[in-house]
Design a protein around this motif. Structure first.
Motif, PDB file in Angstrom:
ATOM      1  N   PHE A  24      15.295  24.877  -2.981  1.00 16.39           N
ATOM      2  CA  PHE A  24      16.249  24.125  -3.803  1.00 16.39           C
ATOM      3  C   PHE A  24      16.794  25.001  -4.934  1.00 16.39           C
ATOM      4  CE2 PHE A  24      14.237  20.102  -2.198  1.00 16.39           C
ATOM      5  CZ  PHE A  24      15.396  19.602  -1.620  1.00 16.39           C
ATOM      6  N   GLU A  27      19.619  26.917  -3.739  1.00 12.98           N
ATOM      7  CA  GLU A  27      20.763  26.044  -3.458  1.00 12.98           C
ATOM      8  C   GLU A  27      21.493  25.611  -4.730  1.00 12.98           C
ATOM      9  OE1 GLU A  27      19.766  22.881  -0.825  1.00 12.98           O
ATOM     10  OE2 GLU A  27      21.660  21.833  -1.154  1.00 12.98           O
TER      11      GLU A  27
ATOM     12  N   ARG B 122      18.680  22.093   6.229  1.00 14.25           N
ATOM     13  CA  ARG B 122      19.128  20.782   5.739  1.00 14.25           C
ATOM     14  C   ARG B 122      20.001  20.094   6.798  1.00 14.25           C
ATOM     15  NH1 ARG B 122      15.992  22.061   2.053  1.00 14.25           N
ATOM     16  NH2 ARG B 122      16.667  22.991   0.099  1.00 14.25           N
ATOM     17  N   TYR B 124      23.447  17.623   6.893  1.00 13.45           N
ATOM     18  CA  TYR B 124      24.530  17.020   6.115  1.00 13.45           C
ATOM     19  C   TYR B 124      25.204  15.942   6.981  1.00 13.45           C
ATOM     20  CZ  TYR B 124      24.383  21.049   2.873  1.00 13.45           C
ATOM     21  OH  TYR B 124      24.001  22.011   1.977  1.00 13.45           O
ATOM     22  N   LYS B 141      23.349  14.622   1.809  1.00 11.47           N
ATOM     23  CA  LYS B 141      22.543  15.794   2.157  1.00 11.47           C
ATOM     24  C   LYS B 141      21.059  15.405   2.272  1.00 11.47           C
ATOM     25  CE  LYS B 141      24.205  19.365  -0.445  1.00 11.47           C
ATOM     26  NZ  LYS B 141      24.861  19.898  -1.682  1.00 11.47           N
ATOM     27  N   TYR B 143      16.974  16.417   3.282  1.00 10.10           N
ATOM     28  CA  TYR B 143      15.992  17.493   3.459  1.00 10.10           C
ATOM     29  C   TYR B 143      14.750  16.915   4.137  1.00 10.10           C
ATOM     30  CZ  TYR B 143      12.672  16.130  -0.226  1.00 10.10           C
ATOM     31  OH  TYR B 143      11.725  15.486  -0.975  1.00 10.10           O
TER      32      TYR B 143
END
Lengths: 231, 192
Positions: A24, A27, B122, B124, B141, B143
């Motif tokens: 993260f 990102e 990920r 989307y 989004k 995860y």
């Protein structure tokens, strides 16, 4: 609902996953906006906010009061249609022939079946949507960096690249060729006002909902432009 | 008392009923479809619509992760456990409140679910909100939250991450204000 929010929310948040934070950090690395004119920009944003609050807002409220929603949508459709040359030129400059084709078909359909562009037949019936490409995006597509962030009087946020783009797009904008120039300026101003009339509630919410409207608007503008260039 | 226990148990099942990769598209299609239907049919009762939409969509969101990411690692790690909990609760309430207020902006726009795209590790979910004047891309989004399944940690609205916008605002605010002032601001701007 209030009970849920005040009492139970903390309870379930305590058991919420908060899973692996793996990458993260990567990102959400901070994308610093180059803003060497921040002091000027903040002052100009304040001026624009006040100008909106004390002048434009009243005009918009009156305009919304006397014009039906469908009329304003038709005005918006009409302007989008006559701005098609801008989209087409930029589609070609980006060598994007798919978007060029879509914008061409849209223009032909809306100009004929859409009665000069006042109805978006291509969008509603054929699900063909405009690319709305501009020269700022084209320059970005070819790798030109955004440069410094800049707040224009009345017109609002832009950056060095988009400012150059805006001037260039003026040559492909049919309204620019209207004589006298005062008429062209008035028509462009009316177009902007008509567009703003759809966003009055959003503007109010933005003011209320953001802890720092200047930073929010600046970052939003730059992120949105980056995303449109990558499309 | 029994009712509350049952409610919490139900809430727990709903929250921890994990969403698998292959379920995301059909489940979100149903949930978003139901939410739009509610908006169209019961637009007169904002509170009821909001609660129903939360019931539909809450379990897909990882609010604790959203809060942590919105504050940023440095700020988050500088807080003790109690402060982190306080922020997560206040921020989640603020987000939900902001969502309820925005429901009034809905006026029969069409929502189209485009595709589920894999981006690195990920997923989307790309959707489009089609308005009379414009098209807005909204990407949910997800995860992999391991045993909790796939959860939403961010939403991109017209290419702009809501996490990123909050993160830079909070970062700026905390340079000149205390953590308590941030909590105060969140509370003052949450009316639910």
């Amino acid at each position: 609902m209030k009970l849920f929010f005040k009492l139970l929310l903390p309870l379930f948040l305590a058991f919420a996953p908060l899973g692996a934070s793996d990458d993260f950090d990567e990102e959400f690395q901070e994308k610093k906006v180059y803003d060497p004119l921040e002091s000027y920009n903040r002052s100009m944003s304040k001026f624009n906010d006040d100008f909106y609050e004390f002048a434009i807002k009243n005009i918009l409220e009156g305009y919304v009061e006397v014009t039906p929603h469908s009329f304003r949508v038709s005005v918006s459709n009409f302007f989008h249609n006559i701005l098609t040359p801008i989209y087409l030129v930029n589609n070609l400059l980006q060598l994007d022939f798919k978007k060029f084709e879509t914008d061409t078909v849209r223009f032909l359909v809306n100009t004929t079946a859409g009665m000069g562009g006042i109805f978006d037949v291509a969008g509603e019936e054929l699900e063909l949507y405009s690319s709305r490409e501009d020269l700022g995006q084209t320059l970005g597509y070819w790798g030109v960096p955004s440069g410094f962030y800049f707040v224009l009087p009345i017109l609002g946020p832009t950056n060095a690249r988009d400012l150059i783009g805006m001037v260039g797009d003026g040559y492909a904008n049919p309204v620019s060729y209207i004589d006298p120039i005062e008429a062209a300026i008035a028509i462009n101003a009316y177009r902007q006002l008509n567009t703003l009339s759809f966003y009055m509630d959003q503007i109010e919410m933005l003011k209320k909902d953001t802890i720092d409207p200047y930073t929010y608007t600046r970052d939003f503008y730059e992120a949105n432009r980056r995303s449109r260039i990558m499309e | 008392m029994i009712k509350i226990v049952v409610f919490i148990l139900f809430l727990g099942l709903e929250l921890f009923g994990s969403l698998q990769k292959s379920d995301i598209l059909p489940v979100m299609q149903t949930k978003i479809g139901n939410a739009v239907e509610l908006l169209q049919q019961r637009s007169d009762n904002k509170e009821f619509v909001a609660q129903s939409i939360f019931d539909e969509l809450d379990s897909a969101f990882d609010f604790a992760q959203i809060a942590k990411l919105s504050l940023g690692n440095t700020q988050w790690n500088s807080l003790d456990k109690q402060q982190q909990q306080l922020f997560t609760t206040a921020f989640t309430l603020h987000l939900k409140n902001s969502f309820v207020e925005k429901l009034s902006l809905y006026s029969n726009q069409k929502i189209v679910i485009d595709e589920l795209k894999e981006v690195k590790n990920r997923l989307y979910l790309n959707t489009k909100l089609i308005d009379e004047d414009n098209i807005y891309e909204i990407n949910y989004k997800f995860y992999d939250a391991k045993e909790h399944g796939w959860l939403i940690y961010d939403i991109d609205i017209i290419g702009v991450s809501i996490i990123q916008t909050y993160r830079s605002q909070f970062g700026g605010f905390l340079k000149s204000h205390s953590f308590e002032a941030l909590i105060q601001w969140l509370k003052e701007h949450t009316v639910l």
